[in-house]
Design a protein around this motif. Structure first.
Motif, short mmCIF file in Angstrom:
data_model
loop_
_atom_site.label_atom_id
_atom_site.label_comp_id
_atom_site.label_asym_id
_atom_site.label_seq_id
_atom_site.Cartn_x
_atom_site.Cartn_y
_atom_site.Cartn_z
N THR A 11 0.81 -1.22 0.00
CA THR A 11 0.00 0.00 0.00
C THR A 11 0.84 1.27 0.00
OG1 THR A 11 -0.11 -0.09 2.43
CG2 THR A 11 -1.91 -1.13 1.21
N GLU A 37 -12.38 -5.53 -4.43
CA GLU A 37 -11.56 -4.45 -3.89
C GLU A 37 -11.52 -3.28 -4.87
OE1 GLU A 37 -7.68 -5.53 -2.70
OE2 GLU A 37 -8.33 -6.95 -1.15
N PRO A 71 -2.93 6.78 -2.50
CA PRO A 71 -3.03 5.98 -1.27
C PRO A 71 -4.36 5.22 -1.23
CG PRO A 71 -3.47 8.28 -0.79
CD PRO A 71 -3.07 8.23 -2.24
N ASN A 72 -4.46 4.35 -0.24
CA ASN A 72 -5.69 3.60 0.03
C ASN A 72 -6.01 2.55 -1.05
OD1 ASN A 72 -6.06 5.24 2.36
ND2 ASN A 72 -7.06 6.81 1.08
N ARG A 107 -4.51 -1.30 -2.63
CA ARG A 107 -3.60 -2.42 -2.39
C ARG A 107 -3.03 -2.86 -3.74
NH1 ARG A 107 -4.73 -6.29 1.80
NH2 ARG A 107 -5.62 -7.70 0.27
#
Length: 430
Positions: free
Chosen positions: A263, A306, A341-342, A344
């Motif tokens: 991440t 996801e 960010p945030n 995977r």
């Protein structure tokens, strides 16, 4: 003198490399897995006999593995690359006219060296034995009047025990050759993929012999000039010459999936810097420079539940370069622009574009000659040290240090030692 080609192909190359240093694995069903221990990329004959297909995921083989004792090994590309080089060195002793076609296959042009041997079969057996004695690897040898026929002969040598690993279709009578061609699926012809094979079968061209009878001009109209050349090659007319000097790559890609999802930008930066170093080494090895590079990152598309993110950016360079540090700085600047960010992330990589020949590249009017000289010497020293002491012994700080926990590195849960390239991993005789 008409050309005559031999194709030397190592049997089950990755598996055979593992067995050279672990004789206990002989006749044991085993597979070698892809990056992150995902899929079977090499299967022993015993595993093939169980019906396991190339690319089968390892997790789908668990029950079969327990039932039949299938051993699984992680890919050891350092070992395989070195063993491949050793095979090539053996082959160069037979003829200077050689093309390294892939990591486990080489074409040899042999018509000029036949006078040293009784016939082609004797030469093939000599090659087979010499490779085995020197490297421990088993090979098959196919011989023909064209590269396509040599490839076909190699297929026959592998599939039919009566050839004992050496087949010369050029020495066969026409009825004998046509019989073998009739029994071989057209998809086995070098250069004919699955989709083309389907189209050929729709036209009642099922076997190699069927293709041999087809009109080369007609095949060209439907499939292009490459198919026409294959038709002539099957007839014994050599249309494909040896590429004794491999052409420089016009694009270099360095990428790998992570062992676990990451991440942070810091982890992605280490990965990108590592890929840049590997790509830059390949660039220098072919004496080239790059004028632009692409950085890309992506999440796992198979985890559809996801959030998904896949982005890339092209970084043009002010001047073409092969300097690892220059390329790393550019790549990390690009990564900073596309990172979010945030998410995977599953994979990152770099692509070198606008590759040009270094001796003939356009020079910069404002280039600092002294700085350029230092860069050349630095890269030469780095490559020399890494060649002598192991890959990435000397690297940029951005790629991380040995003390840095690099969880993004690919999984290799059962990788064999680098028996031939690391002093502390040499095989020990007991």
């Amino acid at each position: 003198m008409n050309p005559l080609f031999a194709l030397v192909d190592v049997n089950n190359f990755y598996v055979s490399c593992e067995r050279v240093f672990q004789p206990k694995l002989e006749e044991v069903p085993m597979v070698v897995l892809s990056n992150n221990d995902g899929c079977a990329v090499a299967r022993s004959a015993e595993v093939k006999a169980l019906g396991v297909k190339m690319g089968t995921p390892w997790f789908q083989m668990q029950d079969l593995a327990r039932k039949h004792g299938i051993q699984a090994y992680s890919s050891n590309y350092t070992l395989y690359g070195d063993m491949s080089s050793r095979v090539v060195q053996v082959l160069k002793a037979f003829t200077p006219n050689l093309e390294v076609y892939s990591i486990d296959e080489s074409f040899l042009q042999i018509e000029t060296v036949l006078k040293q041997y009784q016939d082609t079969i004797e030469l093939g057996k000599k090659i087979k034995q010499q490779v085995k004695d020197t490297t421990g690897l088993p090979v098959c040898v196919g011989i023909g009047a064209s590269k396509t026929l040599a490839k076909l002969a190699n297929h026959l040598a592998k599939k039919h025990k009566q050839f004992a690993g050496v087949c010369d279709v050029n020495a066969m009578t026409k009825p004998e050759l046509y019989q073998w061609m009739s029994e071989t699926q057209v998809g086995e012809v070098w250069g004919i993929g699955r989709q083309i094979a389907k189209k050929l079968k729709a036209q009642n061209i099922h076997s190699v012999f069927d293709l041999l009878q087809a009109s080369p001009q007609g095949m060209r109209q439907q499939f292009g000039v490459v198919m026409e050349r294959l038709c002539y090659e099957l007839r014994g007319t050599s249309c494909l010459e040896l590429e004794e000097v491999a052409p420089a790559k016009q694009q270099i890609i360095a990428s790998r999936s992570f062992g676990k999802l990451v991440t942070s930008q810091a982890e992605l930066a280490q990965s990108v810097a590592t890929h840049v170093a590997r790509a830059a080494e390949k660039l220098r090895a072919q004496n080239s420079t790059t004028g632009a590079l692409i950085v890309f990152i992506q999440t796992n598309p198979f985890k559809q539940y996801e959030p998904q993110y896949h982005q890339s950016i092209t970084i043009p360079l002010p001047d073409p370069s092969d300097n690892t540090l220059t390329l790393t700085n550019a790549a990390l600047a690009g990564l900073k622009q596309i990172y979010k960010p945030n998410f995977r992330y599953k994979k990152a990589g770099v692509i070198l574009n606008l590759i040009s020949d270094k001796p003939t590249m356009q020079q910069s009017l404002f280039e600092d000659v002294e700085t350029k000289g230092k860069s050349v010497h630095l890269m030469k020293a780095m490559d020399s040290i890494n060649t002598r002491f192991g890959n990435a012994v000397l690297r940029s700080a951005a790629a991380g240090t040995n003390s840095t926990k690099q969880e993004w590195q690919m999984r290799a849960g059962n990788k064999s030692p680098n028996y031939t390239t690391q002093w502390d991993e040499l095989p020990v005789a007991r």
